[in-house]
Design a protein around this motif. Sequence first.
Motif, PDB file in Angstrom:
ATOM      1  N   MET A   1      15.652 -38.361  33.229  1.00 33.17           N
ATOM      2  CA  MET A   1      14.249 -38.719  33.121  1.00 33.17           C
ATOM      3  C   MET A   1      13.765 -38.354  31.722  1.00 33.17           C
ATOM      4  SD  MET A   1      11.910 -40.171  35.003  1.00 33.17           S
ATOM      5  CE  MET A   1      12.393 -39.874  36.718  1.00 33.17           C
ATOM      6  N   LEU A   2      13.363 -39.347  30.936  1.00 32.82           N
ATOM      7  CA  LEU A   2      12.899 -39.134  29.571  1.00 32.82           C
ATOM      8  C   LEU A   2      11.455 -39.588  29.454  1.00 32.82           C
ATOM      9  CD1 LEU A   2      15.966 -40.451  27.509  1.00 32.82           C
ATOM     10  CD2 LEU A   2      15.267 -38.077  27.778  1.00 32.82           C
ATOM     11  N   ASP A   3      10.569 -38.626  29.185  1.00 30.96           N
ATOM     12  CA  ASP A   3       9.146 -38.938  29.036  1.00 30.96           C
ATOM     13  C   ASP A   3       8.618 -39.743  30.213  1.00 30.96           C
ATOM     14  OD1 ASP A   3       9.069 -37.646  26.556  1.00 30.96           O
ATOM     15  OD2 ASP A   3       9.771 -39.445  25.520  1.00 30.96           O
ATOM     16  N   GLY A   4       9.041 -39.351  31.417  1.00 30.29           N
ATOM     17  CA  GLY A   4       8.557 -40.013  32.618  1.00 30.29           C
ATOM     18  C   GLY A   4       9.247 -41.316  32.950  1.00 30.29           C
ATOM     19  N   ARG A   5      10.244 -41.688  32.169  1.00 30.24           N
ATOM     20  CA  ARG A   5      10.952 -42.948  32.391  1.00 30.24           C
ATOM     21  C   ARG A   5      12.426 -42.671  32.703  1.00 30.24           C
ATOM     22  NH1 ARG A   5      11.444 -47.844  27.900  1.00 30.24           N
ATOM     23  NH2 ARG A   5      12.828 -49.214  29.119  1.00 30.24           N
ATOM     24  N   LEU A   6      12.935 -43.295  33.747  1.00 30.61           N
ATOM     25  CA  LEU A   6      14.316 -43.093  34.144  1.00 30.61           C
ATOM     26  C   LEU A   6      15.251 -43.909  33.258  1.00 30.61           C
ATOM     27  CD1 LEU A   6      16.238 -41.776  36.259  1.00 30.61           C
ATOM     28  CD2 LEU A   6      16.039 -43.899  37.576  1.00 30.61           C
ATOM     29  N   GLU A   7      16.189 -43.245  32.606  1.00 26.92           N
ATOM     30  CA  GLU A   7      17.185 -43.895  31.759  1.00 26.92           C
ATOM     31  C   GLU A   7      18.547 -43.761  32.429  1.00 26.92           C
ATOM     32  OE1 GLU A   7      16.593 -45.513  29.009  1.00 26.92           O
ATOM     33  OE2 GLU A   7      14.528 -44.920  28.504  1.00 26.92           O
ATOM     34  N   VAL A   8      19.155 -44.899  32.780  1.00 27.25           N
ATOM     35  CA  VAL A   8      20.440 -44.905  33.472  1.00 27.25           C
ATOM     36  C   VAL A   8      21.516 -45.398  32.510  1.00 27.25           C
ATOM     37  CG1 VAL A   8      21.727 -45.753  35.471  1.00 27.25           C
ATOM     38  CG2 VAL A   8      19.256 -45.361  35.644  1.00 27.25           C
ATOM     39  N   SER A   9      22.606 -44.668  32.425  1.00 25.32           N
ATOM     40  CA  SER A   9      23.675 -45.039  31.500  1.00 25.32           C
ATOM     41  C   SER A   9      24.460 -46.235  32.019  1.00 25.32           C
ATOM     42  CB  SER A   9      24.628 -43.853  31.300  1.00 25.32           C
ATOM     43  OG  SER A   9      25.410 -43.642  32.475  1.00 25.32           O
ATOM     44  N   THR A  10      25.194 -46.860  31.102  1.00 30.38           N
ATOM     45  CA  THR A  10      26.103 -47.945  31.479  1.00 30.38           C
ATOM     46  C   THR A  10      27.275 -47.375  32.258  1.00 30.38           C
ATOM     47  OG1 THR A  10      25.490 -49.174  29.488  1.00 30.38           O
ATOM     48  CG2 THR A  10      27.531 -49.824  30.605  1.00 30.38           C
ATOM     49  N   GLU A  11      27.677 -48.056  33.292  1.00 31.60           N
ATOM     50  CA  GLU A  11      28.799 -47.580  34.096  1.00 31.60           C
ATOM     51  C   GLU A  11      30.085 -47.580  33.273  1.00 31.60           C
ATOM     52  OE1 GLU A  11      31.070 -48.495  38.345  1.00 31.60           O
ATOM     53  OE2 GLU A  11      29.338 -49.695  37.713  1.00 31.60           O
ATOM     54  N   SER A  12      30.829 -46.482  33.358  1.00 29.55           N
ATOM     55  CA  SER A  12      32.096 -46.360  32.645  1.00 29.55           C
ATOM     56  C   SER A  12      33.236 -46.826  33.535  1.00 29.55           C
ATOM     57  CB  SER A  12      32.334 -44.898  32.231  1.00 29.55           C
ATOM     58  OG  SER A  12      33.636 -44.731  31.702  1.00 29.55           O
ATOM     59  N   SER A  13      34.203 -47.488  32.934  1.00 28.15           N
ATOM     60  CA  SER A  13      35.353 -47.953  33.712  1.00 28.15           C
ATOM     61  C   SER A  13      36.348 -46.828  33.973  1.00 28.15           C
ATOM     62  CB  SER A  13      36.061 -49.090  32.977  1.00 28.15           C
ATOM     63  OG  SER A  13      36.489 -48.664  31.683  1.00 28.15           O
ATOM     64  N   ASP A  14      36.264 -45.768  33.181  1.00 27.47           N
ATOM     65  CA  ASP A  14      37.180 -44.638  33.319  1.00 27.47           C
ATOM     66  C   ASP A  14      36.391 -43.357  33.571  1.00 27.47           C
ATOM     67  OD1 ASP A  14      39.549 -46.158  32.688  1.00 27.47           O
ATOM     68  OD2 ASP A  14      38.872 -46.126  30.596  1.00 27.47           O
ATOM     69  N   LEU A  15      37.020 -42.418  34.249  1.00 28.67           N
ATOM     70  CA  LEU A  15      36.412 -41.113  34.455  1.00 28.67           C
ATOM     71  C   LEU A  15      36.356 -40.383  33.121  1.00 28.67           C
ATOM     72  CD1 LEU A  15      35.355 -39.170  36.681  1.00 28.67           C
ATOM     73  CD2 LEU A  15      37.650 -38.174  36.732  1.00 28.67           C
ATOM     74  N   PRO A  16      35.177 -39.889  32.710  1.00 29.73           N
ATOM     75  CA  PRO A  16      35.077 -39.208  31.416  1.00 29.73           C
ATOM     76  C   PRO A  16      36.027 -38.020  31.316  1.00 29.73           C
ATOM     77  CG  PRO A  16      32.897 -39.642  32.331  1.00 29.73           C
ATOM     78  CD  PRO A  16      33.890 -39.962  33.408  1.00 29.73           C
ATOM     79  N   GLN A  17      36.611 -37.858  30.128  1.00 30.82           N
ATOM     80  CA  GLN A  17      37.482 -36.730  29.843  1.00 30.82           C
ATOM     81  C   GLN A  17      36.706 -35.794  28.927  1.00 30.82           C
ATOM     82  OE1 GLN A  17      41.517 -37.186  30.207  1.00 30.82           O
ATOM     83  NE2 GLN A  17      40.644 -38.224  31.954  1.00 30.82           N
ATOM     84  N   ALA A  18      36.297 -34.666  29.420  1.00 32.20           N
ATOM     85  CA  ALA A  18      35.401 -33.823  28.645  1.00 32.20           C
ATOM     86  C   ALA A  18      35.611 -32.355  28.977  1.00 32.20           C
ATOM     87  CB  ALA A  18      33.947 -34.215  28.914  1.00 32.20           C
ATOM     88  N   MET A  19      35.148 -31.506  28.066  1.00 32.86           N
ATOM     89  CA  MET A  19      35.062 -30.082  28.307  1.00 32.86           C
ATOM     90  C   MET A  19      33.650 -29.642  27.979  1.00 32.86           C
ATOM     91  SD  MET A  19      37.821 -28.759  29.550  1.00 32.86           S
ATOM     92  CE  MET A  19      37.886 -27.032  29.122  1.00 32.86           C
ATOM     93  N   PRO A  20      32.945 -28.954  28.882  1.00 32.00           N
ATOM     94  CA  PRO A  20      33.375 -28.587  30.235  1.00 32.00           C
ATOM     95  C   PRO A  20      33.645 -29.828  31.082  1.00 32.00           C
ATOM     96  CG  PRO A  20      31.314 -27.484  29.629  1.00 32.00           C
ATOM     97  CD  PRO A  20      31.562 -28.534  28.614  1.00 32.00           C
TER      98      PRO A  20
END
Length: 325
Positions: free
Chosen positions: A159-178
């Motif tokens: 939620m940014l400044d009262g507006r819902l921002e939804v990301s683009t769906e990823s085709s792969d599971l994100p690889q990240a740390m944490p």
Amino acid sequence: MIDDITALRESWSEVEPPSAGAQDRARAALLARITERQATVPTGPNRRRRCLPAWAWRSGLAGLGAAALVAGVVAVGGLGPATPPARPAPYVASGPVAQTFELAAVHAETEPFTPPRPDQWTYVELRMVRGKIAQDKGQATRETTRSWQRADGRQSAVMLDGRLEVSTESSDLPQAMPPQGYPTLSGLPTDPRALLDWLGARSPSGRGGDEVAYLLIESMLRDNVLPPGVKATLLRALALIPGVTRSGEPVDFDGRPAIAMGMVQDGWRQEDILLDPTTHEFLGSRTVVVQDHTTPEGVSLKKGDVEVELIRVAGRIVDAPGRTG
């Protein structure tokens, strides 16, 4: 505006206070574990100490003079399945720090939990209180963030400044740390030493360290929905990290008493994990100045200053982004 905490994520299940019966069972289990471990704790030269490669992992508020780690994500390659070693070293820990984390782990194991469906979302609400560094940069000193992540880990929303921002769906599971995404998190090792080794093996080559492991676990506890067994393992892993201390008396955290379990970072600030003094439920985290320090931007911080508080207000599984219950 969220700026440096847009990376805050994806949620933690809100829990009801345990019943009297659950507390009695938790105390009994704790005493049994402590008795067993105190009888098997190795001494002298045979005692093992985990070593990870040294590196300084920074994100979130890193640009503010590393005032606090606020759940930033560093992308890495080859996270792979969370498979523990065939023969992990036995989990052995003792002393006040270990006993406190054991109480927190036992509480985590009693929390009700229903795994989310892949199409469901996790929702988390965090309240952030910031100090002198934020004031110097003209940032809000009080802010509430609301964020969602789809349980399969392929889409997120904020939620940014009262507006819902939804990301683009990823085709792969994100690889990240944490690590993030329920499939990865639910598959983490459930042996504390194996979990520390798993984290260390996935840090960038030649980097790591006890301080980094502590920060990663702090972020994972605060910003994810975990099965009770995995959450308990994270808490027990903290007891194996050298340099973690326990506050002698409850501290004030968002107007309520809390036990502070902390570790000094960079020689001047302590990153605290806050636990309820009665139930030992995880409440959030904070950054406290433990030595007078001047940031690269010229902000003078004094010993005792609380620079950041992150209070977990709510966390639950919902059916769609934007929903809070």
